[in-house]
Design a protein around this motif. Structure first.
Motif, short mmCIF file in Angstrom:
data_model
loop_
_atom_site.label_atom_id
_atom_site.label_comp_id
_atom_site.label_asym_id
_atom_site.label_seq_id
_atom_site.Cartn_x
_atom_site.Cartn_y
_atom_site.Cartn_z
N GLY A 16 23.04 -48.80 55.44
CA GLY A 16 22.84 -50.49 55.56
C GLY A 16 21.71 -50.87 54.95
N MET A 17 20.16 -51.41 55.02
CA MET A 17 18.87 -51.25 54.45
C MET A 17 18.93 -51.36 53.75
SD MET A 17 16.51 -53.20 56.47
CE MET A 17 15.61 -52.43 54.89
N GLU A 18 19.43 -50.51 53.15
CA GLU A 18 19.40 -50.46 51.64
C GLU A 18 20.04 -51.37 50.90
OE1 GLU A 18 20.19 -46.00 49.79
OE2 GLU A 18 18.71 -45.51 50.72
N ARG A 19 21.06 -51.53 51.44
CA ARG A 19 22.33 -52.48 50.44
C ARG A 19 22.26 -54.08 50.63
NH1 ARG A 19 28.07 -51.93 53.57
NH2 ARG A 19 26.55 -52.36 55.40
N LEU A 20 21.50 -53.83 51.81
CA LEU A 20 21.02 -55.38 51.94
C LEU A 20 19.84 -55.84 51.45
CD1 LEU A 20 20.25 -57.56 54.11
CD2 LEU A 20 18.64 -56.50 55.52
N VAL A 21 19.25 -54.40 50.44
CA VAL A 21 17.37 -55.33 50.17
C VAL A 21 17.98 -54.81 48.03
CG1 VAL A 21 15.32 -54.15 48.95
CG2 VAL A 21 16.04 -53.97 50.94
N ALA A 22 19.25 -54.56 48.00
CA ALA A 22 20.33 -54.30 46.89
C ALA A 22 20.89 -55.87 46.90
CB ALA A 22 21.15 -53.36 46.16
N GLU A 23 21.59 -56.15 47.79
CA GLU A 23 21.59 -57.54 48.08
C GLU A 23 21.29 -59.18 47.34
OE1 GLU A 23 24.82 -60.11 50.99
OE2 GLU A 23 24.09 -58.42 51.01
N ALA A 24 19.19 -58.86 47.94
CA ALA A 24 18.73 -59.35 47.45
C ALA A 24 18.69 -59.61 46.23
CB ALA A 24 17.46 -59.06 48.61
N GLY A 25 18.72 -58.75 44.96
CA GLY A 25 18.72 -58.75 44.21
C GLY A 25 17.27 -57.66 43.68
N TYR A 26 17.16 -56.56 44.56
CA TYR A 26 15.84 -55.75 44.31
C TYR A 26 16.90 -54.29 43.40
CZ TYR A 26 13.11 -58.03 47.21
OH TYR A 26 11.84 -59.75 47.79
N ALA A 27 15.89 -53.62 42.62
CA ALA A 27 16.42 -52.70 41.73
C ALA A 27 15.65 -51.18 42.64
CB ALA A 27 16.73 -52.71 40.88
N GLY A 28 16.87 -50.26 42.37
CA GLY A 28 15.82 -49.31 42.36
C GLY A 28 15.70 -48.64 43.82
N VAL A 29 16.29 -49.22 44.96
CA VAL A 29 16.74 -49.24 46.04
C VAL A 29 16.41 -47.78 46.75
CG1 VAL A 29 17.64 -49.67 48.55
CG2 VAL A 29 17.61 -51.17 46.18
N ARG A 30 15.55 -46.76 47.19
CA ARG A 30 15.40 -45.61 47.61
C ARG A 30 15.04 -45.87 49.29
NH1 ARG A 30 10.78 -42.94 47.00
NH2 ARG A 30 9.59 -43.76 45.81
N THR A 31 14.90 -44.17 49.92
CA THR A 31 14.79 -44.77 51.65
C THR A 31 13.30 -43.38 51.57
OG1 THR A 31 17.29 -45.53 52.64
CG2 THR A 31 15.29 -44.74 53.62
N VAL A 32 12.91 -43.73 52.19
CA VAL A 32 12.05 -42.41 52.78
C VAL A 32 12.03 -42.61 54.48
CG1 VAL A 32 9.49 -41.79 52.50
CG2 VAL A 32 10.40 -42.16 50.92
N THR A 33 12.48 -41.64 55.30
CA THR A 33 11.80 -41.06 56.39
C THR A 33 10.67 -40.57 56.81
OG1 THR A 33 13.67 -39.28 56.45
CG2 THR A 33 14.56 -42.18 56.64
N GLY A 34 10.09 -41.10 58.12
CA GLY A 34 9.24 -40.08 59.09
C GLY A 34 9.39 -39.74 60.20
#
Length: 277
Positions: free
Chosen positions: A190-208
């Motif tokens: 959901g977060m990746e989709r939100l950021v991509a929709e805003a126009g960013y590229a190379g979206v990925r997630t790191v967790t901790g």
């Protein structure tokens, strides 16, 4: 639907009140989360960084230390008291490359471009997260980096303690660890989709995961009053608070170690992206 301007003003008032004790009651929480964000997007000497919703500077001051004398670390926060605290702490640390101003994270009035835009535990407070992300994009240089920290799943034991507040909370009033679990903040995707929709590229997630240790029930109580969870206490009639506190401490005791301390695990999500070149 709540008025976005009133929502923003309410957040500013809350964090103004929190500023004297925020991140200062002896519980490692915001610092380790900030360190995780910087591990995921390491600063380099000489870079220009923007910290959106910088608070007292958990990310800002750590980044500034790595940027060196040729770098620049700019923070904005909607709370004048928080911005003042970040400036005070940067001066105490001798960080002459830090500047902080009062501003709305939804539409930062700062001059770019920046090599990196960071924002820790802020996006879910904003009336329109997608619009905010779009407003941040032109502040980045081409191929500049974005890093956002939000909450992952809540420890079931911590949720059990927090449930004592539930009967008193009006809709929309919850701790950020709870409100940060709805809509796009519910999942990595959901977060990746939100950021991509805003126009960013190379979206990925790191967790901790951050181990949050309360030495005793009193430290837990101080922590809840020093964070956004204070709003939950204020929603409870004053006469009812002692009983709620007693029940919360009873639940805490059921998870205590032999030394009386309680440690909960807080999952953290770091959403990373770049501005298209």
């Amino acid at each position: 639907m709540s008025d976005p301007s009133e929502q923003t003003a309410r957040v500013a008032r809350l964090f103004d009140a929190l500023s004297p004790s925020y991140d200062g009651v002896g519980v490692d929480f915001f610092g380790p989360i900030a360190e995780g964000l910087l591990d995921a997007m390491p600063p380099s000497a000489g870079e220009r960084w923007l910290d959106v919703g910088c608070g007292r500077g958990a990310v800002l001051l750590r980044a500034a230390g790595a940027l060196g004398v040729d770098g620049r670390a700019v923070g904005i926060d909607i709370s004048p008291a928080m911005a003042a605290e970040a400036l005070r702490l940067s001066a105490e640390a001798g960080l002459g490359t830090v500047s902080v101003s009062v501003g709305d994270a939804a539409a930062p009035m700062v001059v770019g471009p920046f090599d990196a835009v960071a924002s820790s535990l802020v996006l879910f407070f904003l009336p329109d997260p997608l619009a905010a992300l779009r407003a941040w994009l032109p502040l980045l240089a081409p191929a500049g980096r974005l890093g956002i920290a939000t909450f992952g799943a809540v420890d079931a034991r911590w949720r059990h303690v927090d449930e004592v507040f539930a009967p008193y909370l009006p809709p929309g009033l919850s701790d950020a660890r709870t409100t940060g679990q709805a809509g796009p903040f519910e999942t990595d995707h959901g977060m990746e989709r939100l950021v991509a929709e805003a126009g960013y590229a190379g979206v990925r997630t790191v967790t901790g995961t951050v181990a949050v240790r309360f030495t005793d029930a009193e430290r837990w109580h101080a922590f809840t009053w020093s964070t956004g969870q204070r709003a939950m206490w204020l929603a409870i009639p004053e006469g009812d608070r002692p009983g709620i506190r007693a029940e919360a401490e009873r639940r805490l005791a059921s998870y205590a170690a032999a030394d009386g301390s309680v440690t909960f695990d807080q999952a953290v999500r770091y959403t990373l992206a770049v501005r298209p070149a």
